[in-house]
Design a protein around this motif. Structure first.
Motif, mmCIF file in Angstrom:
data_model
loop_
_atom_site.group_PDB
_atom_site.id
_atom_site.type_symbol
_atom_site.label_atom_id
_atom_site.label_comp_id
_atom_site.label_asym_id
_atom_site.label_seq_id
_atom_site.Cartn_x
_atom_site.Cartn_y
_atom_site.Cartn_z
ATOM 1 N N SER A 56 0.992 -1.190 0.026
ATOM 2 C CA SER A 56 -0.022 0.149 0.138
ATOM 3 C C SER A 56 0.822 1.162 -0.066
ATOM 4 C CB SER A 56 -0.680 -0.001 1.269
ATOM 5 O OG SER A 56 -0.304 0.483 2.316
ATOM 6 N N SER A 57 0.223 2.364 -0.262
ATOM 7 C CA SER A 57 1.224 3.619 -0.205
ATOM 8 C C SER A 57 1.294 3.716 1.227
ATOM 9 C CB SER A 57 0.502 4.895 -0.792
ATOM 10 O OG SER A 57 -0.477 5.552 -0.128
ATOM 11 N N GLY A 58 1.801 5.012 1.747
ATOM 12 C CA GLY A 58 2.160 5.076 3.131
ATOM 13 C C GLY A 58 0.919 5.055 4.005
ATOM 14 N N THR A 59 -0.119 5.968 3.308
ATOM 15 C CA THR A 59 -1.468 6.113 4.032
ATOM 16 C C THR A 59 -1.965 4.824 4.555
ATOM 17 O OG1 THR A 59 -1.676 8.073 2.800
ATOM 18 C CG2 THR A 59 -3.639 7.376 3.773
ATOM 19 N N GLY A 60 -1.813 3.732 3.844
ATOM 20 C CA GLY A 60 -2.415 2.389 4.375
ATOM 21 C C GLY A 60 -1.626 1.806 5.601
ATOM 22 N N LYS A 81 -0.764 18.674 6.306
ATOM 23 C CA LYS A 81 -1.458 17.813 5.418
ATOM 24 C C LYS A 81 -1.631 16.483 6.038
ATOM 25 C CE LYS A 81 -3.698 17.972 1.570
ATOM 26 N NZ LYS A 81 -4.638 19.017 2.005
ATOM 27 N N PHE A 82 -0.465 15.917 6.523
ATOM 28 C CA PHE A 82 -0.283 14.418 6.907
ATOM 29 C C PHE A 82 -0.727 14.290 8.371
ATOM 30 C CE2 PHE A 82 2.729 15.097 3.468
ATOM 31 C CZ PHE A 82 2.033 14.257 2.427
ATOM 32 N N GLY A 83 -0.570 15.383 9.166
ATOM 33 C CA GLY A 83 -1.015 15.253 10.700
ATOM 34 C C GLY A 83 -2.537 15.141 10.373
ATOM 35 N N ILE A 128 1.621 11.211 15.327
ATOM 36 C CA ILE A 128 2.281 12.376 14.925
ATOM 37 C C ILE A 128 3.166 12.023 13.881
ATOM 38 C CG2 ILE A 128 4.284 11.830 16.530
ATOM 39 C CD1 ILE A 128 4.429 14.846 17.300
ATOM 40 N N GLN A 129 3.667 13.072 13.027
ATOM 41 C CA GLN A 129 4.572 12.881 12.107
ATOM 42 C C GLN A 129 5.914 13.143 12.780
ATOM 43 O OE1 GLN A 129 1.402 13.805 11.186
ATOM 44 N NE2 GLN A 129 1.605 12.195 9.737
ATOM 45 N N VAL A 130 7.037 12.429 12.418
ATOM 46 C CA VAL A 130 8.436 12.714 12.725
ATOM 47 C C VAL A 130 8.861 14.018 12.046
ATOM 48 C CG1 VAL A 130 10.829 12.031 12.849
ATOM 49 C CG2 VAL A 130 8.975 10.202 13.128
ATOM 50 N N ALA A 159 4.315 6.877 15.198
ATOM 51 C CA ALA A 159 5.167 7.933 14.626
ATOM 52 C C ALA A 159 5.078 7.566 13.133
ATOM 53 C CB ALA A 159 6.510 8.028 15.272
ATOM 54 N N ASP A 160 4.643 8.624 12.214
ATOM 55 C CA ASP A 160 4.748 8.499 10.929
ATOM 56 C C ASP A 160 5.932 8.910 10.547
ATOM 57 O OD1 ASP A 160 4.949 9.349 8.025
ATOM 58 O OD2 ASP A 160 3.102 10.376 8.088
ATOM 59 N N GLY A 161 7.175 7.893 10.085
ATOM 60 C CA GLY A 161 8.494 8.655 9.973
ATOM 61 C C GLY A 161 8.809 8.307 8.289
ATOM 62 N N ILE A 162 7.636 8.593 7.470
ATOM 63 C CA ILE A 162 7.643 8.457 5.994
ATOM 64 C C ILE A 162 8.940 9.386 5.464
ATOM 65 C CG2 ILE A 162 6.485 8.659 3.928
ATOM 66 C CD1 ILE A 162 4.081 7.435 5.485
ATOM 67 N N THR A 163 8.922 10.605 6.000
ATOM 68 C CA THR A 163 10.007 11.530 5.472
ATOM 69 C C THR A 163 11.096 11.410 6.513
ATOM 70 O OG1 THR A 163 8.776 13.307 5.899
ATOM 71 C CG2 THR A 163 8.924 12.631 3.714
ATOM 72 N N ALA A 164 11.372 10.383 7.506
ATOM 73 C CA ALA A 164 12.198 10.560 8.562
ATOM 74 C C ALA A 164 12.945 9.181 8.561
ATOM 75 C CB ALA A 164 11.693 10.792 9.747
ATOM 76 N N SER A 182 7.891 3.411 0.662
ATOM 77 C CA SER A 182 8.905 3.056 -0.345
ATOM 78 C C SER A 182 9.470 4.405 -1.187
ATOM 79 C CB SER A 182 8.240 2.049 -1.258
ATOM 80 O OG SER A 182 7.276 2.739 -1.940
ATOM 81 N N GLN A 183 8.526 5.192 -1.446
ATOM 82 C CA GLN A 183 8.690 6.285 -2.439
ATOM 83 C C GLN A 183 9.652 7.696 -1.711
ATOM 84 O OE1 GLN A 183 6.103 5.904 -1.112
ATOM 85 N NE2 GLN A 183 4.668 7.693 -1.552
ATOM 86 N N LYS A 184 10.002 7.586 -0.591
ATOM 87 C CA LYS A 184 10.537 8.714 -0.107
ATOM 88 C C LYS A 184 11.947 8.481 0.244
ATOM 89 C CE LYS A 184 6.366 10.579 0.055
ATOM 90 N NZ LYS A 184 5.485 11.381 1.375
HETATM 91 C C1 LIG Z 1 4.207 11.011 1.561
HETATM 92 C C2 LIG Z 1 3.763 10.956 3.058
HETATM 93 C C3 LIG Z 1 2.898 10.212 3.576
HETATM 94 C C4 LIG Z 1 1.985 8.829 2.853
HETATM 95 O O1 LIG Z 1 1.547 9.437 1.676
HETATM 96 P P1 LIG Z 1 1.381 8.483 0.293
HETATM 97 O O2 LIG Z 1 0.966 9.315 -0.748
HETATM 98 O O3 LIG Z 1 0.035 7.544 0.773
HETATM 99 O O4 LIG Z 1 2.525 7.394 0.190
HETATM 100 C C5 LIG Z 1 2.682 10.188 4.928
HETATM 101 N N1 LIG Z 1 3.100 11.054 5.611
HETATM 102 C C6 LIG Z 1 4.071 11.648 5.444
HETATM 103 C C7 LIG Z 1 4.887 12.778 6.250
HETATM 104 C C8 LIG Z 1 4.423 11.951 3.891
HETATM 105 O O5 LIG Z 1 5.414 12.709 3.437
#
Ligand SMILES: *Cc1c(COP(=O)(O)O)cnc(C)c1O
Length: 370
Positions: A56-60, A81-83, A128-130, A159-164, A182-184
């Motif tokens: 899934s993408s990060g949101t999953g 936006k992500f929080g 929370i986002q990192v 902790a959402d560490g998608i960009t950390a 995966s894509q970050k």
């Molecule tokens: C990109 C991102 C996501 C997830 O986004 P997807 O489009 O679902 O991959 C979540 N949190 C942060 C901080 C992001 O930068």
């Protein structure tokens, strides 16, 4: 065109090559051996007790953490936006919800979190986002997590560490779920999310909740080096290769290179008069407040072959964001700040004199030599 958006990030050639082989079946010893290696490497990356990979993408993965780790009431931090998305997920599942809202340039504070917990003793999960990618902001996650656990160790810290994750070392002592995408920072094509989990989280998940994102089913299968449903085989092959590349040079070098590029970019931008947006900038990206962001981005694209990101919502057209995640050749980052200086000249803001390049090089090599 240089892809310098904070996700998706460019995929290194060796990883693209590793993913170019014929599709292999996911229920085979051949794939299970690759899965095992990728899983062991991922455990080292997270430095946590357990981990899962999700197609899934990060949101999953954000959704999976909320549904599996929050039973009663969630406290979410919205500084972008992500929080905000964590709050929407919580509401979509009908869970009770308390949100702390901040301007997009402002980090969450330990005191606010403590006050919310005192007011709502039934909170059982914190999200929370990192690094909040909307404004390039770094939240003091480790400090907040420690304060939460001192109050009530049963509150799950998500902790959402998608960009950390893959940008800087994260102290996971008080974190129960750490999310990567995966894509970050992991420089893969979009389509896979990963979660590092603490033993406390695995216990709380119990029998799990939901169906596709039931983490109990996934943990059970992934401990046997397979997945509950069809695995994203190509992405897992890519992840294994990617982590192999990073491990070959070592995480210390990977993190220190990223930091050196981020600090050099920041200094170069400030030297040419850019206004850095966040009060506590993340290392994952450099975000600049600029009323002419759209014109600037268009010059970068058409005249300098550089693609950077803009802002979202109320910051649309007023922010530009430069990626720092991944194995980026330093000469590419140096070119990006140089191109921004040229664009400022073309916009009539400041005559070009090579300051950005000069400062970038000075700061980068000062940091690299430490
Ligand atoms: C990109 C991102 C996501 C997830 O986004 P997807 O489009 O679902 O991959 C979540 N949190 C942060 C901080 C992001 O930068």
């Amino acid at each position: 065109m240089l892809l310098f958006t904070p996700g998706p990030t460019p995929v290194p050639e060796a990883v693209r090559m590793a993913m170019a082989g014929p599709t292999i079946h996911h229920r085979t010893p051949e794939f299970e051996a690759i899965f095992k290696e990728a899983r062991e490497r991922l455990m080292r990356l997270f430095g946590m007790d357990e981990c899962v990979m999700l197609a899934s993408s990060g949101t999953g993965a954000m959704e999976a953490c909320v549904t599996n780790l929050c039973v009663k009431k969630a406290l979410t931090i919205n500084a972008g936006k992500f929080g905000e998305r964590f709050g929407k997920i919580v509401q979509a599942f009908g869970l009770e919800h308390v949100e702390l809202k901040y301007a997009w340039d402002t980090p969450a504070s330990v005191e606010d979190v403590k006050a919310a917990l005192a007011e709502h003793p039934d909170i059982d999960a914190f999200c929370i986002q990192v690094s909040e990618s909307a404004g390039g902001l770094r939240h003091p996650v480790e400090e907040i997590a420690a304060a939460i656990k001192a109050i009530n160790p049963d509150i799950m810290v998500i902790a959402d560490g998608i960009t950390a994750v893959g940008v800087e070392p994260i102290d996971t002592t008080h974190i129960d779920a750490l999310i990567a995408g995966s894509q970050k920072a992991l420089m893969l094509p979009p389509g896979m999310a990963m979660i590092g989990l603490s033993n406390r989280a695995v216990e709380k998940i119990g029998d799990g909740r939901g169906y596709y994102f039931n983490l109990t089913s996934e943990i059970k299968k992934q401990r046997q080096n397979t997945t509950a449903y069809t695995a994203p085989t190509t992405l897992i092959i890519g992840l294994n290769k990617m982590l192999e590349l990073i491990e070959a040079e070592g995480y210390d070098k990977f993190y220190s290179d990223t930091k050196a590029r981020a600090l050099a970019t920041r200094a170069a931008l400030e030297a040419i008069g850019c206004q850095l947006y966040p009060k506590t900038p993340a290392l994952s990206m450099s975000a600049v407040y600029d009323e002419e962001a759209n014109a600037l981005r268009s010059i970068l694209k058409t005249e300098f072959g550089v693609n950077i990101a803009g802002g979202q919502d109320h910051l649309k057209g007023k922010l530009f964001r430069i990626n720092q995640m991944g194995l980026i050749p330093v000469y590419e980052s140096a070119w990006v700040v140089n191109a921004i200086e040229w664009a400022y000249d073309k916009l009539g803001r400041r005559p070009y004199d090579g300051t950005a390049s000069k400062v970038f090089n000075e700061v980068y090599y000062a940091n690299e030599q430490q």
